[in-house]
Design a protein around this motif. Sequence first.
Motif, PDB file in Angstrom:
ATOM      1  N   THR A  73       0.811  -1.218   0.000  1.00  0.00           N
ATOM      2  CA  THR A  73       0.000   0.000   0.000  1.00  0.00           C
ATOM      3  C   THR A  73       0.849   1.275   0.000  1.00  0.00           C
ATOM      4  O   THR A  73       0.307   2.369   0.128  1.00  0.00           O
ATOM      5  CB  THR A  73      -0.934   0.028   1.229  1.00  0.00           C
ATOM      6  OG1 THR A  73      -0.144   0.133   2.431  1.00  0.00           O
ATOM      7  CG2 THR A  73      -1.783  -1.241   1.290  1.00  0.00           C
ATOM      8  N   LEU A  74       2.162   1.151  -0.138  1.00  0.00           N
ATOM      9  CA  LEU A  74       3.012   2.330  -0.121  1.00  0.00           C
ATOM     10  C   LEU A  74       2.707   3.236  -1.317  1.00  0.00           C
ATOM     11  O   LEU A  74       2.634   2.780  -2.456  1.00  0.00           O
ATOM     12  CB  LEU A  74       4.490   1.922  -0.141  1.00  0.00           C
ATOM     13  CG  LEU A  74       5.009   1.171   1.094  1.00  0.00           C
ATOM     14  CD1 LEU A  74       6.447   0.721   0.880  1.00  0.00           C
ATOM     15  CD2 LEU A  74       4.898   2.031   2.349  1.00  0.00           C
ATOM     16  N   ASN A  75       2.555   4.533  -1.043  1.00  0.00           N
ATOM     17  CA  ASN A  75       2.240   5.503  -2.092  1.00  0.00           C
ATOM     18  C   ASN A  75       3.485   6.124  -2.725  1.00  0.00           C
ATOM     19  O   ASN A  75       3.520   6.368  -3.932  1.00  0.00           O
ATOM     20  CB  ASN A  75       1.351   6.616  -1.539  1.00  0.00           C
ATOM     21  CG  ASN A  75      -0.055   6.143  -1.258  1.00  0.00           C
ATOM     22  OD1 ASN A  75      -0.738   5.633  -2.138  1.00  0.00           O
ATOM     23  ND2 ASN A  75      -0.503   6.304  -0.017  1.00  0.00           N
ATOM     24  N   VAL A  76       4.501   6.408  -1.893  1.00  0.00           N
ATOM     25  CA  VAL A  76       5.683   7.097  -2.412  1.00  0.00           C
ATOM     26  C   VAL A  76       6.996   6.399  -2.089  1.00  0.00           C
ATOM     27  O   VAL A  76       7.925   6.437  -2.901  1.00  0.00           O
ATOM     28  CB  VAL A  76       5.751   8.567  -1.903  1.00  0.00           C
ATOM     29  CG1 VAL A  76       4.648   9.403  -2.520  1.00  0.00           C
ATOM     30  CG2 VAL A  76       5.713   8.645  -0.381  1.00  0.00           C
ATOM     31  N   TYR A  77       7.092   5.780  -0.935  1.00  0.00           N
ATOM     32  CA  TYR A  77       8.376   5.228  -0.512  1.00  0.00           C
ATOM     33  C   TYR A  77       8.862   4.152  -1.483  1.00  0.00           C
ATOM     34  O   TYR A  77       8.149   3.204  -1.819  1.00  0.00           O
ATOM     35  CB  TYR A  77       8.298   4.640   0.902  1.00  0.00           C
ATOM     36  CG  TYR A  77       9.665   4.302   1.439  1.00  0.00           C
ATOM     37  CD1 TYR A  77      10.424   5.260   2.108  1.00  0.00           C
ATOM     38  CD2 TYR A  77      10.228   3.049   1.222  1.00  0.00           C
ATOM     39  CE1 TYR A  77      11.706   4.975   2.558  1.00  0.00           C
ATOM     40  CE2 TYR A  77      11.507   2.755   1.666  1.00  0.00           C
ATOM     41  CZ  TYR A  77      12.235   3.728   2.329  1.00  0.00           C
ATOM     42  OH  TYR A  77      13.505   3.433   2.767  1.00  0.00           O
ATOM     43  N   GLN A  93      17.843  13.710   2.463  1.00  0.00           N
ATOM     44  CA  GLN A  93      17.717  14.602   3.612  1.00  0.00           C
ATOM     45  C   GLN A  93      18.308  13.917   4.833  1.00  0.00           C
ATOM     46  O   GLN A  93      17.926  12.796   5.163  1.00  0.00           O
ATOM     47  CB  GLN A  93      16.244  14.937   3.893  1.00  0.00           C
ATOM     48  CG  GLN A  93      15.555  15.772   2.829  1.00  0.00           C
ATOM     49  CD  GLN A  93      14.117  16.067   3.210  1.00  0.00           C
ATOM     50  OE1 GLN A  93      13.282  15.175   3.259  1.00  0.00           O
ATOM     51  NE2 GLN A  93      13.839  17.333   3.489  1.00  0.00           N
ATOM     52  N   ASN A  94      19.243  14.588   5.476  1.00  0.00           N
ATOM     53  CA  ASN A  94      19.842  14.034   6.686  1.00  0.00           C
ATOM     54  C   ASN A  94      20.342  12.601   6.445  1.00  0.00           C
ATOM     55  O   ASN A  94      20.134  11.705   7.268  1.00  0.00           O
ATOM     56  CB  ASN A  94      18.845  14.065   7.846  1.00  0.00           C
ATOM     57  CG  ASN A  94      18.277  15.450   8.079  1.00  0.00           C
ATOM     58  OD1 ASN A  94      17.204  15.780   7.548  1.00  0.00           O
ATOM     59  ND2 ASN A  94      18.980  16.273   8.837  1.00  0.00           N
ATOM     60  N   GLN A  95      20.973  12.408   5.283  1.00  0.00           N
ATOM     61  CA  GLN A  95      21.592  11.140   4.888  1.00  0.00           C
ATOM     62  C   GLN A  95      20.589  10.011   4.671  1.00  0.00           C
ATOM     63  O   GLN A  95      20.954   8.835   4.669  1.00  0.00           O
ATOM     64  CB  GLN A  95      22.646  10.712   5.924  1.00  0.00           C
ATOM     65  CG  GLN A  95      23.787  11.738   6.062  1.00  0.00           C
ATOM     66  CD  GLN A  95      24.812  11.324   7.089  1.00  0.00           C
ATOM     67  OE1 GLN A  95      24.478  10.838   8.166  1.00  0.00           O
ATOM     68  NE2 GLN A  95      26.074  11.503   6.744  1.00  0.00           N
ATOM     69  N   ARG A  96      19.332  10.368   4.450  1.00  0.00           N
ATOM     70  CA  ARG A  96      18.305   9.373   4.177  1.00  0.00           C
ATOM     71  C   ARG A  96      17.557   9.736   2.905  1.00  0.00           C
ATOM     72  O   ARG A  96      17.399  10.920   2.592  1.00  0.00           O
ATOM     73  CB  ARG A  96      17.305   9.252   5.333  1.00  0.00           C
ATOM     74  CG  ARG A  96      17.886   8.676   6.608  1.00  0.00           C
ATOM     75  CD  ARG A  96      16.842   8.707   7.709  1.00  0.00           C
ATOM     76  NE  ARG A  96      17.350   8.160   8.943  1.00  0.00           N
ATOM     77  CZ  ARG A  96      17.231   6.897   9.330  1.00  0.00           C
ATOM     78  NH1 ARG A  96      16.615   6.028   8.522  1.00  0.00           N
ATOM     79  NH2 ARG A  96      17.713   6.465  10.480  1.00  0.00           N
ATOM     80  N   SER A  97      17.057   8.754   2.200  1.00  0.00           N
ATOM     81  CA  SER A  97      16.251   9.015   1.012  1.00  0.00           C
ATOM     82  C   SER A  97      14.855   9.486   1.420  1.00  0.00           C
ATOM     83  O   SER A  97      14.224   8.884   2.299  1.00  0.00           O
ATOM     84  CB  SER A  97      16.121   7.753   0.160  1.00  0.00           C
ATOM     85  OG  SER A  97      17.349   7.403  -0.420  1.00  0.00           O
ATOM     86  N   THR A  98      14.411  10.538   0.769  1.00  0.00           N
ATOM     87  CA  THR A  98      13.047  11.029   0.953  1.00  0.00           C
ATOM     88  C   THR A  98      12.317  10.890  -0.374  1.00  0.00           C
ATOM     89  O   THR A  98      12.798  11.356  -1.410  1.00  0.00           O
ATOM     90  CB  THR A  98      13.035  12.506   1.384  1.00  0.00           C
ATOM     91  OG1 THR A  98      13.633  12.619   2.682  1.00  0.00           O
ATOM     92  CG2 THR A  98      11.612  13.055   1.434  1.00  0.00           C
ATOM     93  N   PHE A  99      11.163  10.283  -0.359  1.00  0.00           N
ATOM     94  CA  PHE A  99      10.342  10.109  -1.549  1.00  0.00           C
ATOM     95  C   PHE A  99       9.096  10.980  -1.397  1.00  0.00           C
ATOM     96  O   PHE A  99       8.426  10.950  -0.358  1.00  0.00           O
ATOM     97  CB  PHE A  99       9.938   8.647  -1.718  1.00  0.00           C
ATOM     98  CG  PHE A  99      11.103   7.720  -1.886  1.00  0.00           C
ATOM     99  CD1 PHE A  99      11.596   7.422  -3.145  1.00  0.00           C
ATOM    100  CD2 PHE A  99      11.727   7.136  -0.783  1.00  0.00           C
ATOM    101  CE1 PHE A  99      12.679   6.563  -3.313  1.00  0.00           C
ATOM    102  CE2 PHE A  99      12.821   6.292  -0.933  1.00  0.00           C
ATOM    103  CZ  PHE A  99      13.297   6.006  -2.203  1.00  0.00           C
ATOM    104  N   TYR A 100       8.787  11.748  -2.454  1.00  0.00           N
ATOM    105  CA  TYR A 100       7.620  12.641  -2.375  1.00  0.00           C
ATOM    106  C   TYR A 100       7.184  13.043  -3.772  1.00  0.00           C
ATOM    107  O   TYR A 100       7.892  12.830  -4.755  1.00  0.00           O
ATOM    108  CB  TYR A 100       7.954  13.878  -1.539  1.00  0.00           C
ATOM    109  CG  TYR A 100       8.823  14.907  -2.242  1.00  0.00           C
ATOM    110  CD1 TYR A 100       8.289  16.152  -2.589  1.00  0.00           C
ATOM    111  CD2 TYR A 100      10.156  14.648  -2.550  1.00  0.00           C
ATOM    112  CE1 TYR A 100       9.080  17.112  -3.235  1.00  0.00           C
ATOM    113  CE2 TYR A 100      10.945  15.589  -3.191  1.00  0.00           C
ATOM    114  CZ  TYR A 100      10.393  16.808  -3.540  1.00  0.00           C
ATOM    115  OH  TYR A 100      11.171  17.748  -4.187  1.00  0.00           O
TER     116      TYR A 100
END
Length: 269
Positions: free
Chosen positions: A233-237, A256-263
């Motif tokens: 059910t993940l929409n963006v990640y 962001q802050n050494q982590r992947s951000t999905f948007y």
Amino acid sequence: MPELPEVETTKNGLLPLIKNQTVTKAIRHRDNLRWEIPAHLRTTLANQTVIDINRRGKYLLIEFKVGTLIIHLGMSGSIKVVSSDELLLKHDHFELIFDNDKSMRLNDPRRFGAVLFSADGLHPLLDSLGVEPLEVLFDETYLYVRSRKKQQNIKAFIMDSKVVVGVGNIYACESLFTCGIDPQHKAGGVSKKRYQLLTQHIKTILAKAIKAGGTTLQDFSQVDGSPGYFTQTLNVYGREGKLCPTCDGKISRIIQNQRSTFYCPICQT
């Protein structure tokens, strides 16, 4: 990385299997994970009965009369309960054998997890944790009040375990998408109304993830070995370059802050 729903799922799976069971052996199959596994567990937990199992943030707390066994699943950990005569798997690093011939095994390929012990239930790793997102203290004003004058981005803010526990990377991305907030916004600049909406969505998404057995991306599995079904059910990640489920745009990934951000740059403003 196992987050709050995965740890809660693990707790719920363990309760009917090991609560009220008595330990016959506590075995460390390697001396250390992120920190040294206490050598005294071999004698401390021998003949001790599991009184209860709780969760605080991403920490699993197995309660005994003599104290609390504190387990963190790290980046890749999972726990299973199997027959005590079943062959060990690679990366089975810690084991509790019970008098019903069952074995609880912590498997952690990347070894960022932890097995610790506290005689009084207190520990420095637990002392600084913020509120639980599914409890009453995490109300519609909590994030707004805590965010004032904060210059960090809103995603980092809601992932700060000193503010609120357990909103890890997956669920932060999904919550921000669902309420249309750009993860790059400064936390202190987001309105009270948007924080109220975000609070509701964090609670809803975490509750749904727990009901689905968590999210399996690579290593996590439930106590019975099955995967977490929230992945479906993940929409963006993890969906970089794929179509946004609510508009004609494509999902972007930034660091962001050494982590992947999905948007979604269109939906999230």
